[in-house]
Design a protein around this motif. Sequence first.
Motif, PDB file in Angstrom:
ATOM      1  N   LEU A  37      46.642  42.274  44.922  1.00  0.00           N
ATOM      2  CA  LEU A  37      45.631  41.712  45.823  1.00  0.00           C
ATOM      3  C   LEU A  37      45.709  40.188  45.862  1.00  0.00           C
ATOM      4  O   LEU A  37      45.424  39.565  46.891  1.00  0.00           O
ATOM      5  CB  LEU A  37      44.226  42.139  45.380  1.00  0.00           C
ATOM      6  N   ASP A  38      46.113  39.601  44.741  1.00  0.00           N
ATOM      7  CA  ASP A  38      46.190  38.144  44.634  1.00  0.00           C
ATOM      8  C   ASP A  38      47.580  37.641  45.031  1.00  0.00           C
ATOM      9  O   ASP A  38      48.093  36.687  44.458  1.00  0.00           O
ATOM     10  CB  ASP A  38      45.855  37.719  43.203  1.00  0.00           C
ATOM     11  N   SER A  39      48.203  38.308  45.995  1.00  0.00           N
ATOM     12  CA  SER A  39      49.565  37.957  46.413  1.00  0.00           C
ATOM     13  C   SER A  39      49.709  38.181  47.912  1.00  0.00           C
ATOM     14  O   SER A  39      48.718  38.291  48.636  1.00  0.00           O
ATOM     15  CB  SER A  39      50.581  38.812  45.646  1.00  0.00           C
ATOM     16  N   HIS A  40      50.956  38.269  48.365  1.00  0.00           N
ATOM     17  CA  HIS A  40      51.233  38.428  49.794  1.00  0.00           C
ATOM     18  C   HIS A  40      51.076  39.867  50.280  1.00  0.00           C
ATOM     19  O   HIS A  40      51.152  40.121  51.486  1.00  0.00           O
ATOM     20  CB  HIS A  40      52.661  37.965  50.098  1.00  0.00           C
ATOM     21  N   PHE A  41      50.850  40.813  49.373  1.00  0.00           N
ATOM     22  CA  PHE A  41      50.735  42.211  49.782  1.00  0.00           C
ATOM     23  C   PHE A  41      49.427  42.452  50.538  1.00  0.00           C
ATOM     24  O   PHE A  41      48.377  41.917  50.179  1.00  0.00           O
ATOM     25  CB  PHE A  41      50.817  43.138  48.568  1.00  0.00           C
ATOM     26  N   SER A  42      49.518  43.286  51.569  1.00  0.00           N
ATOM     27  CA  SER A  42      48.359  43.570  52.420  1.00  0.00           C
ATOM     28  C   SER A  42      47.748  44.921  52.050  1.00  0.00           C
ATOM     29  O   SER A  42      48.432  45.948  52.062  1.00  0.00           O
ATOM     30  CB  SER A  42      48.790  43.569  53.890  1.00  0.00           C
ATOM     31  N   LEU A  43      46.466  44.915  51.729  1.00  0.00           N
ATOM     32  CA  LEU A  43      45.760  46.135  51.340  1.00  0.00           C
ATOM     33  C   LEU A  43      45.449  46.998  52.554  1.00  0.00           C
ATOM     34  O   LEU A  43      44.908  46.525  53.551  1.00  0.00           O
ATOM     35  CB  LEU A  43      44.459  45.774  50.620  1.00  0.00           C
ATOM     36  N   GLU A  44      45.783  48.279  52.441  1.00  0.00           N
ATOM     37  CA  GLU A  44      45.412  49.248  53.471  1.00  0.00           C
ATOM     38  C   GLU A  44      44.058  49.868  53.126  1.00  0.00           C
ATOM     39  O   GLU A  44      43.147  49.882  53.937  1.00  0.00           O
ATOM     40  CB  GLU A  44      46.487  50.333  53.569  1.00  0.00           C
ATOM     41  N   HIS A  45      43.936  50.381  51.883  1.00  0.00           N
ATOM     42  CA  HIS A  45      42.650  50.928  51.443  1.00  0.00           C
ATOM     43  C   HIS A  45      42.646  51.055  49.919  1.00  0.00           C
ATOM     44  O   HIS A  45      43.689  51.241  49.290  1.00  0.00           O
ATOM     45  CB  HIS A  45      42.376  52.295  52.069  1.00  0.00           C
ATOM     46  N   LEU A  46      41.448  50.958  49.366  1.00  0.00           N
ATOM     47  CA  LEU A  46      41.249  51.008  47.922  1.00  0.00           C
ATOM     48  C   LEU A  46      40.297  52.146  47.570  1.00  0.00           C
ATOM     49  O   LEU A  46      39.259  52.313  48.208  1.00  0.00           O
ATOM     50  CB  LEU A  46      40.664  49.675  47.440  1.00  0.00           C
ATOM     51  N   TYR A  47      40.677  52.917  46.545  1.00  0.00           N
ATOM     52  CA  TYR A  47      39.842  54.032  46.081  1.00  0.00           C
ATOM     53  C   TYR A  47      39.533  53.813  44.602  1.00  0.00           C
ATOM     54  O   TYR A  47      40.438  53.582  43.796  1.00  0.00           O
ATOM     55  CB  TYR A  47      40.575  55.364  46.259  1.00  0.00           C
ATOM     56  N   THR A  48      38.259  53.881  44.243  1.00  0.00           N
ATOM     57  CA  THR A  48      37.863  53.709  42.847  1.00  0.00           C
ATOM     58  C   THR A  48      36.812  54.756  42.478  1.00  0.00           C
ATOM     59  O   THR A  48      36.151  55.328  43.348  1.00  0.00           O
ATOM     60  CB  THR A  48      37.270  52.307  42.597  1.00  0.00           C
ATOM     61  N   THR A  49      36.662  54.971  41.170  1.00  0.00           N
ATOM     62  CA  THR A  49      35.646  55.925  40.705  1.00  0.00           C
ATOM     63  C   THR A  49      34.362  55.209  40.298  1.00  0.00           C
ATOM     64  O   THR A  49      33.420  55.837  39.834  1.00  0.00           O
ATOM     65  CB  THR A  49      36.180  56.730  39.510  1.00  0.00           C
ATOM     66  N   ALA A  50      34.340  53.884  40.466  1.00  0.00           N
ATOM     67  CA  ALA A  50      33.152  53.073  40.168  1.00  0.00           C
ATOM     68  C   ALA A  50      33.157  51.884  41.122  1.00  0.00           C
ATOM     69  O   ALA A  50      34.185  51.591  41.744  1.00  0.00           O
ATOM     70  CB  ALA A  50      33.184  52.611  38.709  1.00  0.00           C
ATOM     71  N   PRO A  51      32.043  51.177  41.254  1.00  0.00           N
ATOM     72  CA  PRO A  51      31.983  50.033  42.181  1.00  0.00           C
ATOM     73  C   PRO A  51      32.805  48.839  41.676  1.00  0.00           C
ATOM     74  O   PRO A  51      32.269  47.867  41.144  1.00  0.00           O
ATOM     75  CB  PRO A  51      30.493  49.697  42.237  1.00  0.00           C
ATOM     76  N   LEU A  52      34.111  48.915  41.837  1.00  0.00           N
ATOM     77  CA  LEU A  52      35.015  47.835  41.438  1.00  0.00           C
ATOM     78  C   LEU A  52      35.472  47.066  42.673  1.00  0.00           C
ATOM     79  O   LEU A  52      35.351  47.541  43.795  1.00  0.00           O
ATOM     80  CB  LEU A  52      36.232  48.414  40.711  1.00  0.00           C
ATOM     81  N   PHE A  53      36.015  45.863  42.443  1.00  0.00           N
ATOM     82  CA  PHE A  53      36.555  45.037  43.533  1.00  0.00           C
ATOM     83  C   PHE A  53      35.534  44.889  44.673  1.00  0.00           C
ATOM     84  O   PHE A  53      35.856  45.076  45.847  1.00  0.00           O
ATOM     85  CB  PHE A  53      37.856  45.645  44.079  1.00  0.00           C
ATOM     86  N   VAL A  54      34.321  44.554  44.312  1.00  0.00           N
ATOM     87  CA  VAL A  54      33.244  44.479  45.314  1.00  0.00           C
ATOM     88  C   VAL A  54      33.470  43.362  46.327  1.00  0.00           C
ATOM     89  O   VAL A  54      32.805  43.324  47.371  1.00  0.00           O
ATOM     90  CB  VAL A  54      31.872  44.297  44.623  1.00  0.00           C
ATOM     91  N   GLU A  55      34.405  42.449  46.025  1.00  0.00           N
ATOM     92  CA  GLU A  55      34.704  41.374  46.980  1.00  0.00           C
ATOM     93  C   GLU A  55      35.516  41.872  48.171  1.00  0.00           C
ATOM     94  O   GLU A  55      35.606  41.199  49.206  1.00  0.00           O
ATOM     95  CB  GLU A  55      35.462  40.234  46.273  1.00  0.00           C
ATOM     96  N   ILE A  56      36.111  43.063  48.043  1.00  0.00           N
ATOM     97  CA  ILE A  56      36.869  43.663  49.140  1.00  0.00           C
ATOM     98  C   ILE A  56      35.885  44.185  50.189  1.00  0.00           C
ATOM     99  O   ILE A  56      34.874  44.811  49.844  1.00  0.00           O
ATOM    100  CB  ILE A  56      37.748  44.824  48.620  1.00  0.00           C
TER     101      ILE A  56
END
Length: 242
Positions: A37-56
């Motif tokens: 996430l902290d690089s040039h890669f582009s996120l398509e979608h994120l799946y978590t089992t808890a409220p993580l990466f809330v800045e997304i």
Amino acid sequence: MVSKNQIKLISSLQQKKYRALNGLFIAEGVKVISELLDSHFSLEHLYTTAPLFVEIPASKRSVISETEIGKISALNTANNALAVFRIPDAVPIKQQGLIVALDDIRDPGNLGTIIRLCDWFGIAQIVCSEETVDVYNPKVVQATMGSLARVNVSYLNLNNFLANSDIPVFGTFMDGENIYKSILPSEGIIVMGNEANGISIDVEKTVSKRLSIPRFGNNQKTESLNVATATAIILSEFCRNS
């Protein structure tokens, strides 16, 4: 919640042909995902089992159950986070500094470890033969521990690339010059060969200097080193000398 179509798509990304078809790959675990996430890669979608990466943005993340993440995970024991990223466009190779070239590396763990080693030693470019395991294989991505974010990995006709190189090509062989007694430059291409067969005959013809890691001790019965272990020693010597 993750739909059946999403499960089918994400599960299919464990196979190279579907990664290529969709232009997507998966990464698992908070550390690996954070690095990407902290690089040039582009996120398509994120799946978590808890409220993580809330800045997304909420539109790009979903909180799902442990059962659901188990259905899309490539791991034997699913992690608490899985992300789908877009495969970026190929980046032109710059023939400068040190470059690692991989000739038919087949084991995902070896490739992932070599990427991590290159990151550690400040080597930003790896060129791979077309037969080398896919860098976006989930096992490779996992083994990099996030170093994929900082090392560019390219696939090409390795023999042609090396034959037309503007910088010296170094190969690792059992009968090469003792690396501990060699004068090593700060610029060059370091070729590492297949786990079972070493450097192929065609690629060997492009090598301008043969190197070896000497064995120590009285018995000297060990036939070879693991390719990732050998890469660590070779890179350490190049960086120490330069």
